[in-house]
Write a protein that holds these residues in place. Structure first.
Motif, PDB file in Angstrom:
ATOM      1  N   LEU A 131       0.807  -1.218   0.000  1.00  0.00           N
ATOM      2  CA  LEU A 131       0.000   0.000   0.000  1.00  0.00           C
ATOM      3  C   LEU A 131       0.843   1.274   0.000  1.00  0.00           C
ATOM      4  CD1 LEU A 131      -2.702  -1.151   2.573  1.00  0.00           C
ATOM      5  CD2 LEU A 131      -3.083  -0.697   0.132  1.00  0.00           C
ATOM      6  N   ALA A 132       2.149   1.128  -0.007  1.00  0.00           N
ATOM      7  CA  ALA A 132       3.032   2.297   0.041  1.00  0.00           C
ATOM      8  C   ALA A 132       2.739   3.224  -1.137  1.00  0.00           C
ATOM      9  CB  ALA A 132       4.489   1.862   0.020  1.00  0.00           C
ATOM     10  N   GLY A 133       2.462   4.484  -0.818  1.00  0.00           N
ATOM     11  CA  GLY A 133       2.239   5.492  -1.840  1.00  0.00           C
ATOM     12  C   GLY A 133       0.827   5.579  -2.376  1.00  0.00           C
ATOM     13  N   ILE A 134      -0.036   4.636  -1.995  1.00  0.00           N
ATOM     14  CA  ILE A 134      -1.402   4.651  -2.534  1.00  0.00           C
ATOM     15  C   ILE A 134      -2.465   4.647  -1.440  1.00  0.00           C
ATOM     16  CG2 ILE A 134      -0.757   3.548  -4.708  1.00  0.00           C
ATOM     17  CD1 ILE A 134      -1.870   0.904  -3.626  1.00  0.00           C
ATOM     18  N   ALA A 135      -2.049   4.680  -0.179  1.00  0.00           N
ATOM     19  CA  ALA A 135      -3.013   4.606   0.931  1.00  0.00           C
ATOM     20  C   ALA A 135      -2.536   5.426   2.113  1.00  0.00           C
ATOM     21  CB  ALA A 135      -3.227   3.159   1.356  1.00  0.00           C
ATOM     22  N   ASP A 136      -3.497   5.940   2.862  1.00  0.00           N
ATOM     23  CA  ASP A 136      -3.229   6.666   4.102  1.00  0.00           C
ATOM     24  C   ASP A 136      -4.095   6.079   5.215  1.00  0.00           C
ATOM     25  OD1 ASP A 136      -1.399   8.714   3.102  1.00  0.00           O
ATOM     26  OD2 ASP A 136      -3.137   9.510   2.028  1.00  0.00           O
ATOM     27  N   GLU A 137      -3.767   6.444   6.446  1.00  0.00           N
ATOM     28  CA  GLU A 137      -4.556   6.038   7.617  1.00  0.00           C
ATOM     29  C   GLU A 137      -4.732   4.511   7.684  1.00  0.00           C
ATOM     30  OE1 GLU A 137      -8.237   8.232   7.619  1.00  0.00           O
ATOM     31  OE2 GLU A 137      -7.214  10.124   7.172  1.00  0.00           O
ATOM     32  N   ILE A 138      -3.641   3.797   7.465  1.00  0.00           N
ATOM     33  CA  ILE A 138      -3.683   2.328   7.459  1.00  0.00           C
ATOM     34  C   ILE A 138      -3.848   1.817   8.890  1.00  0.00           C
ATOM     35  CG2 ILE A 138      -2.397   0.237   6.908  1.00  0.00           C
ATOM     36  CD1 ILE A 138      -0.927   1.894   4.747  1.00  0.00           C
ATOM     37  N   GLN A 139      -4.839   0.962   9.073  1.00  0.00           N
ATOM     38  CA  GLN A 139      -5.090   0.356  10.386  1.00  0.00           C
ATOM     39  C   GLN A 139      -5.192  -1.162  10.230  1.00  0.00           C
ATOM     40  OE1 GLN A 139      -8.285   2.231  12.606  1.00  0.00           O
ATOM     41  NE2 GLN A 139      -7.961   4.156  11.532  1.00  0.00           N
ATOM     42  N   TRP A 140      -4.282  -1.857  10.855  1.00  0.00           N
ATOM     43  CA  TRP A 140      -4.203  -3.317  10.785  1.00  0.00           C
ATOM     44  C   TRP A 140      -4.556  -3.897  12.152  1.00  0.00           C
ATOM     45  CZ3 TRP A 140      -2.898  -7.296   7.342  1.00  0.00           C
ATOM     46  CH2 TRP A 140      -2.520  -8.524   7.907  1.00  0.00           C
ATOM     47  N   ARG A 141      -5.315  -4.957  12.160  1.00  0.00           N
ATOM     48  CA  ARG A 141      -5.691  -5.587  13.431  1.00  0.00           C
ATOM     49  C   ARG A 141      -5.682  -7.098  13.258  1.00  0.00           C
ATOM     50  NH1 ARG A 141     -11.629  -5.211  16.133  1.00  0.00           N
ATOM     51  NH2 ARG A 141     -12.092  -5.604  13.948  1.00  0.00           N
ATOM     52  N   GLU A 142      -5.177  -7.802  14.251  1.00  0.00           N
ATOM     53  CA  GLU A 142      -5.160  -9.267  14.243  1.00  0.00           C
ATOM     54  C   GLU A 142      -6.054  -9.811  15.341  1.00  0.00           C
ATOM     55  OE1 GLU A 142      -1.203 -10.800  14.376  1.00  0.00           O
ATOM     56  OE2 GLU A 142      -0.683 -10.018  12.380  1.00  0.00           O
ATOM     57  N   LEU A 143      -7.010 -10.658  14.938  1.00  0.00           N
ATOM     58  CA  LEU A 143      -7.814 -11.408  15.890  1.00  0.00           C
ATOM     59  C   LEU A 143      -7.223 -12.808  15.973  1.00  0.00           C
ATOM     60  CD1 LEU A 143      -9.648  -9.075  14.642  1.00  0.00           C
ATOM     61  CD2 LEU A 143     -11.575 -10.422  15.447  1.00  0.00           C
ATOM     62  N   ASP A 144      -7.879 -13.700  16.680  1.00  0.00           N
ATOM     63  CA  ASP A 144      -7.337 -15.050  16.820  1.00  0.00           C
ATOM     64  C   ASP A 144      -7.231 -15.768  15.481  1.00  0.00           C
ATOM     65  OD1 ASP A 144      -7.151 -14.824  19.614  1.00  0.00           O
ATOM     66  OD2 ASP A 144      -9.252 -15.417  19.856  1.00  0.00           O
ATOM     67  N   TYR A 145      -8.283 -15.620  14.632  1.00  0.00           N
ATOM     68  CA  TYR A 145      -8.364 -16.401  13.401  1.00  0.00           C
ATOM     69  C   TYR A 145      -8.463 -15.553  12.141  1.00  0.00           C
ATOM     70  CZ  TYR A 145      -9.305 -20.014  16.814  1.00  0.00           C
ATOM     71  OH  TYR A 145      -9.210 -20.866  17.898  1.00  0.00           O
ATOM     72  N   PHE A 146      -8.530 -14.237  12.290  1.00  0.00           N
ATOM     73  CA  PHE A 146      -8.695 -13.355  11.146  1.00  0.00           C
ATOM     74  C   PHE A 146      -7.833 -12.104  11.312  1.00  0.00           C
ATOM     75  CE2 PHE A 146     -12.634 -15.662  11.838  1.00  0.00           C
ATOM     76  CZ  PHE A 146     -12.932 -16.146  10.575  1.00  0.00           C
TER      77      PHE A 146
END
Length: 232
Positions: free
Chosen positions: A205-220
């Motif tokens: 997503l470098a250069g094409i996205a802002d405000e990136i939010q990543w989250r990890e659950l147990d299975y997803f």
């Protein structure tokens, strides 16, 4: 539906697999130990799309739709398989704001070139893991081309959990993983399945996205970001 069809043999094989699996696909969501994650994701999706006009890629059987569309303004679900879209249409939805269209995930063709997009959000659930590594950036850019500048994009998919996920049976020269899956008729199918990390997604997503939010659950995992505006 666009005139173009997926040419890669693995794309065609996966398309046939999901057409055959349409009637039994949602059994995967019945695993008791995943229910807490599924409930959390549904509540999260409901808020992500509140008041938005959404383009969904690879709708499949529409498992996420009752939750995801609850507060949306308008929703267009696309998929290449009429078999899976038939299952999605059977969901309890508000069809005054939800519509469906046959379309190739790699060339949706919903918004024509040089035409203003009505979509201020995009969504793909359990799809990105099936995109070959060599085409991941291409697919992201293709999705962005159908959305407004600054649109919100939401992706979510499986994490690989040892002992719970279907094992990777092999990897190809580009590092794509493949799983062997069986249907209720006894047939076996090889399906491309990748499990990207947060670092890999941020690089894509470098250069094409802002405000990136990543989250990890147990299975997803879940990912939300804003499409970078051309003037930014």
């Amino acid at each position: 539906m666009p005139d173009s069809e997926p040419q890669d043999p693995s794309d065609l094989a996966m398309q046939r697999y999901y057409a055959q699996r349409a009637k039994e696909y949602e059994a995967v969501f019945e695993k008791p130990h995943r229910q807490a994650n599924l409930a959390e994701i549904k509540a999260w999706l409901r808020q992500q799309f509140s008041g938005r006009t959404v383009l969904e890629i690879a709708t499949g059987t529409g498992y996420w739709l009752p939750a995801a569309t609850a507060k949306a303004k308008h929703w267009l679900g696309t998929d290449i398989n009429p078999e899976t879209l038939a299952e999605a249409r059977a969901k309890p939805l508000d069809f005054d704001k939800v519509a469906f269209m046959l379309a190739d995930a790699y060339a949706p063709g919903v918004v024509a070139a040089d035409t203003p997009s009505p979509f201020d959000a995009g969504f793909a659930g359990l799809w990105f893991s099936h995109v070959p590594k060599a085409r991941q950036r291409e697919w992201l850019l293709g999705l962005h081309s159908q959305l407004q500048d600054g649109a919100r994009v939401v992706l979510m998919d499986n994490r690989f959990v040892e002992g719970d996920s279907t094992p990777i049976s092999r990897k190809d020269a580009e590092g794509n993983g493949y799983q062997l899956r069986s249907l209720s008729d006894g047939s076996q199918h090889e399906v491309l399945k990748n499990f990207p990390s947060e670092a890999q997604m941020r690089r894509l997503l470098a250069g094409i996205a802002d405000e990136i939010q990543w989250r990890e659950l147990d299975y997803f995992w879940t990912l939300s970001y804003r499409v970078r505006q051309e003037s930014a």
